[in-house]
Design a protein around this motif. Structure first.
Motif, PDB file in Angstrom:
ATOM      1  N   GLY A  36     -47.952  45.989   8.863  1.00  9.71           N
ATOM      2  CA  GLY A  36     -48.869  47.041   9.276  1.00  9.71           C
ATOM      3  C   GLY A  36     -50.264  46.954   8.683  1.00  9.71           C
ATOM      4  O   GLY A  36     -51.114  47.770   9.017  1.00  9.71           O
ATOM      5  N   LEU A  94     -51.889  43.691   8.234  1.00  9.58           N
ATOM      6  CA  LEU A  94     -52.410  42.330   8.417  1.00  9.58           C
ATOM      7  C   LEU A  94     -53.864  42.349   8.870  1.00  9.58           C
ATOM      8  O   LEU A  94     -54.654  41.495   8.485  1.00  9.58           O
ATOM      9  CB  LEU A  94     -51.567  41.566   9.453  1.00  9.58           C
ATOM     10  N   ALA A  95     -54.227  43.349   9.681  1.00  5.89           N
ATOM     11  CA  ALA A  95     -55.600  43.416  10.200  1.00  5.89           C
ATOM     12  C   ALA A  95     -56.612  43.673   9.086  1.00  5.89           C
ATOM     13  O   ALA A  95     -57.809  43.466   9.280  1.00  5.89           O
ATOM     14  CB  ALA A  95     -55.708  44.487  11.284  1.00  5.89           C
ATOM     15  N   GLY A 150     -56.292  42.102   6.222  1.00  9.99           N
ATOM     16  CA  GLY A 150     -56.215  40.915   5.371  1.00  9.99           C
ATOM     17  C   GLY A 150     -55.094  40.964   4.354  1.00  9.99           C
ATOM     18  O   GLY A 150     -55.057  40.137   3.443  1.00  9.99           O
ATOM     19  N   SER A 188     -61.883  30.849  12.892  1.00 11.27           N
ATOM     20  CA  SER A 188     -60.649  31.312  12.251  1.00 11.27           C
ATOM     21  C   SER A 188     -59.909  32.272  13.162  1.00 11.27           C
ATOM     22  O   SER A 188     -60.524  33.074  13.866  1.00 11.27           O
ATOM     23  CB  SER A 188     -60.992  32.062  10.963  1.00 11.27           C
ATOM     24  N   ASP A 189     -58.599  32.179  13.141  1.00  8.54           N
ATOM     25  CA  ASP A 189     -57.792  33.174  13.854  1.00  8.54           C
ATOM     26  C   ASP A 189     -56.512  33.460  13.075  1.00  8.54           C
ATOM     27  O   ASP A 189     -56.316  32.932  11.973  1.00  8.54           O
ATOM     28  CB  ASP A 189     -57.546  32.752  15.313  1.00  8.54           C
ATOM     29  N   ARG A 194     -52.996  48.953  20.099  1.00 10.40           N
ATOM     30  CA  ARG A 194     -52.453  49.825  19.043  1.00 10.40           C
ATOM     31  C   ARG A 194     -52.150  51.204  19.596  1.00 10.40           C
ATOM     32  O   ARG A 194     -51.088  51.775  19.337  1.00 10.40           O
ATOM     33  CB  ARG A 194     -53.446  49.960  17.896  1.00 10.40           C
ATOM     34  N   SER A 231     -45.659  45.415  15.199  1.00 16.29           N
ATOM     35  CA  SER A 231     -45.932  45.852  13.828  1.00 16.29           C
ATOM     36  C   SER A 231     -47.402  45.695  13.464  1.00 16.29           C
ATOM     37  O   SER A 231     -47.931  46.473  12.678  1.00 16.29           O
ATOM     38  CB  SER A 231     -45.073  45.059  12.845  1.00 16.29           C
ATOM     39  N   ASP A 232     -48.063  44.685  13.991  1.00 17.29           N
ATOM     40  CA  ASP A 232     -49.448  44.416  13.606  1.00 17.29           C
ATOM     41  C   ASP A 232     -50.236  43.869  14.794  1.00 17.29           C
ATOM     42  O   ASP A 232     -49.706  43.082  15.578  1.00 17.29           O
ATOM     43  CB  ASP A 232     -49.498  43.365  12.484  1.00 17.29           C
ATOM     44  N   VAL A 233     -51.482  44.298  14.886  1.00 19.86           N
ATOM     45  CA  VAL A 233     -52.397  43.763  15.893  1.00 19.86           C
ATOM     46  C   VAL A 233     -53.627  43.300  15.111  1.00 19.86           C
ATOM     47  O   VAL A 233     -54.280  44.114  14.447  1.00 19.86           O
ATOM     48  CB  VAL A 233     -52.778  44.842  16.931  1.00 19.86           C
ATOM     49  N   VAL A 234     -53.890  42.011  15.127  1.00 18.73           N
ATOM     50  CA  VAL A 234     -54.888  41.431  14.220  1.00 18.73           C
ATOM     51  C   VAL A 234     -56.036  40.787  14.987  1.00 18.73           C
ATOM     52  O   VAL A 234     -55.877  39.709  15.566  1.00 18.73           O
ATOM     53  CB  VAL A 234     -54.224  40.372  13.299  1.00 18.73           C
ATOM     54  N   PRO A 235     -57.199  41.434  14.991  1.00 16.08           N
ATOM     55  CA  PRO A 235     -58.340  40.815  15.659  1.00 16.08           C
ATOM     56  C   PRO A 235     -58.928  39.676  14.827  1.00 16.08           C
ATOM     57  O   PRO A 235     -58.964  39.762  13.605  1.00 16.08           O
ATOM     58  CB  PRO A 235     -59.350  41.962  15.797  1.00 16.08           C
ATOM     59  N   ALA A 236     -59.382  38.625  15.491  1.00 17.12           N
ATOM     60  CA  ALA A 236     -60.121  37.543  14.836  1.00 17.12           C
ATOM     61  C   ALA A 236     -61.432  37.378  15.604  1.00 17.12           C
ATOM     62  O   ALA A 236     -61.750  38.207  16.455  1.00 17.12           O
ATOM     63  CB  ALA A 236     -59.293  36.271  14.830  1.00 17.12           C
ATOM     64  N   SER A 274     -54.082  38.484  17.561  1.00 13.30           N
ATOM     65  CA  SER A 274     -52.664  38.208  17.330  1.00 13.30           C
ATOM     66  C   SER A 274     -51.887  39.509  17.415  1.00 13.30           C
ATOM     67  O   SER A 274     -52.293  40.501  16.807  1.00 13.30           O
ATOM     68  CB  SER A 274     -52.429  37.614  15.941  1.00 13.30           C
ATOM     69  N   ASP A 317     -41.331  42.192  16.990  1.00 11.74           N
ATOM     70  CA  ASP A 317     -39.974  41.760  16.701  1.00 11.74           C
ATOM     71  C   ASP A 317     -39.260  41.528  18.034  1.00 11.74           C
ATOM     72  O   ASP A 317     -38.965  42.477  18.760  1.00 11.74           O
ATOM     73  CB  ASP A 317     -39.248  42.851  15.893  1.00 11.74           C
ATOM     74  N   LEU A 367     -61.205  40.679   9.478  1.00 10.10           N
ATOM     75  CA  LEU A 367     -60.843  40.589   8.067  1.00 10.10           C
ATOM     76  C   LEU A 367     -59.814  39.485   7.908  1.00 10.10           C
ATOM     77  O   LEU A 367     -58.992  39.261   8.802  1.00 10.10           O
ATOM     78  CB  LEU A 367     -60.280  41.915   7.543  1.00 10.10           C
TER      79      LEU A 367
END
Lengths: 325, 206
Positions: free
Chosen positions: A21, A23-24, A26, A234-235, B17, B25-30, B35, B39, B111
């Motif tokens: 929860g 990861l965004a 870091g 980076s991704d 989200r 569980s996680d939504v990760v911007p780059a 990403s 599960d 981040l």
């Protein structure tokens, strides 16, 4: 206080099933490198499978029991627990719970069949939850016991637990494959590599170098050459991702890996095989095999079914089962 | 690296989200990728793909939607040990570098690397230099750094290869705070030069 740390061992950290929860922001997942063994260790002491336990590297820690009683279980290795009581030394096999009394000195025998073994304590290790998990994130200095590995003189407490029933043992513990084949799906940057690099990756085995920690393992083997040069943006990264720096020698990312990365990722080890990746030691050999996403999902379902079959083989210990040395 | 693309990534992350799809569980911007962690035993891969395809993720890509964050910085000296080298390589004066670095409004692309470590852009073209050939083994927390098109602040002490031009007294990541990080992708940031005295005052009050 339940235990006093007499010797911390090579690196002993508190881990559970990791931190989700964030990861965004870091914050890495962390958690047990070999989650399967952590879960089994916990079930052997009647904990919830995701309770916080001690992740040990060899040589493991030496602890003195400082409560009237404690119950522990070692899992993930075939090495035994060595318990000193008064002048007697008794070896207890792994994969079962063991009752201890105040003054007992317990150590994990040196092991060389895995990188990490798990010592679960009935009740779970009492450390505060940080961002939803009790896992230690060493690089960030938070989680677990004050964000660091155990040190001599530390006090460890177990959380409260109900009165325990009889000791438990796992019949037919898992055999550790010391030369595993890790299945993987194509990584997000697989197209940056030529077809020949994708073949090269599965043609021969790779060896784990000494450059190995909770963040990842540098491997040595056939060079993975990129088709096109140039930078990438980076991704996101995940434990199990296989990233390839300019040297062409891949790095297998593990539980504490950064949440993003700038090296191209040729492959991702499937979730079902991530615990096997976490068990790799310096000098271990490993093979890779390509699978499709559907196979990866099926493999995870199959791994969970196998796990539950194992849970079904946890049985009450017949009293008097012990062998001294 | 494009602000417009990244604004769409951040908007997509927000939309996914708020759709509250079980199993994610996680939504990760780059910078230019997103990403989604889920599960597959809780929700099928195809269901995730379907659910995301059904979200109109690109309509509200508003580049000014993020919060505004002001970062006080003490430039140069011990706080920014690479500032002198940056003047040599860019041909700019120290004052000129501070002026360029602190006059722009930056966008938080993503981040990563460390908890709370935000990649901010775009750095003025005149300040763009490659990373150090030999990374430092120890960069102090709060160090304000530049590399290529981006600038960032090290939230925790860590090894690092970016060029250090200053330091902020603010704590950018605190695992006991909610949220633990000062920045989130999509935020807007401006650096404000402060004197050593102001730095000390903010540090003491923080």
């Amino acid at each position: 206080m339940t235990f006093e740390v007499l010797d911390p061992g090579l690196q002993t950290t508190v881990q559970d099933l990791g931190r989700r929860g964030h990861l965004a922001l870091g914050v890495p997942l962390s958690g047990a490198l070999d989650a399967t063994s952590l879960r089994l260790a916990n079930l052997l002491v009647d904990n919830g499978e995701g309770a916080a336990a001690l992740e040990c590297r060899s040589p493991g820690p030496v602890l003195r029991v400082s409560a009237p009683s404690a119950r522990i279980a070692l899992a993930g290795t075939a090495a035994p627990l060595i318990v000193e009581r008064g002048g007697d030394v008794v070896e207890w096999p792994s994969w079962r719970s063991v009752d201890l009394v105040e003054g007992d000195i317990v150590r994990v025998a040196p092991f060389a069949d895995t990188a990490v073994a798990y010592l679960a304590i009935a009740g779970g290790v009492a450390v505060p939850e940080v961002l939803g998990s009790r896992s230690t994130f060493l690089r960030g200095g938070f989680g677990g016991l004050r964000g660091r590995a155990l040190k001599a003189g530390d006090a460890l407490s177990a959380r409260d637990r109900e009165r325990a029933g009889p000791c438990l043992t796992l019949i037919q513990p898992p055999l550790i494959d010391e030369f595993p084949t890790l299945r993987m799906v194509k990584g997000p940057q697989a197209p940056m590599f030529g077809e020949s690099a994708l073949i090269e990756l599965v043609r021969e085995s790779y060896t784990v170098t000494r450059d190995l920690d909770r963040m990842g393992a540098r491997l040595s083997g056939p060079e993975l050459v990129r088709k096109e040069s140039g930078e990438m943006l980076s991704d996101g990264t995940v434990p199990g991702a296989l990233q390839v720096p300019p040297s062409g020698q891949p790095i297998l990312l593990l539980a504490d890996c950064q949440t993003t990365g700038g090296y191209p990722k040729i492959a991702t080890v499937i979730s079902a095989d991530v615990p096997a990746a976490g068990r790799l030691m310096a000098g271990s050999r490993v093979r890779f095999a390509w699978v499709e996403v559907e196979e990866a999902v099926d493999a995870l379902g199959e791994a969970e079914r196998l796990f539950h079959r194992r849970v079904g083989m946890i049985a009450t210990v017949r009293e008097g089962t012990r062998f001294s040395c | 690296m494009s602000r417009a693309t990244n604004a769409r990534v951040v908007a997509a992350a927000k939309a996914i989200r708020s759709a509250n799809i079980p199993g994610i569980s996680d939504v990760v911007p780059a910078f230019a990728a997103l990403s989604v962690h889920f599960d597959p035993l809780v929700v099928e891969h195809s269901k995730i793909v379907e659910a995301i395809a059904g979200i109109d993720v690109f309509d509200d890509a508003d580049m000014s939607a993020g919060r505004f964050v002001d970062i006080p910085v003490l430039y140069g000296g011990e706080a920014g040990p690479d500032l002198d080298e940056v003047t040599r390589e860019t041909g700019l004066s120290a004052t000129g570098i501070v002026e360029l670095h602190s006059s722009a409004e930056y966008h938080v692309y993503m981040l990563g690397f460390l908890p709370g470590f935000a990649y901010l852009g775009d750095l003025d073209e005149k300040l763009r230099l490659p990373r150090l050939k030999t990374p430092r083994t120890r960069v102090p927390a709060g160090s304000v750094a530049i590399a290529d098109q981006t600038t960032a602040i090290y939230p925790l002490e860590s090894p690092g290869g970016w060029r250090l031009i200053g330091r902020t007294p603010l704590r950018l990541f605190d695992h006991t705070a909610d949220p633990p990080a000062v920045f989130a992708a999509g935020d807007r940031v401006r650096f404000r030069p402060v004197t050593a005295m102001e730095f000390a005052r903010i540090e003491a009050g923080a």
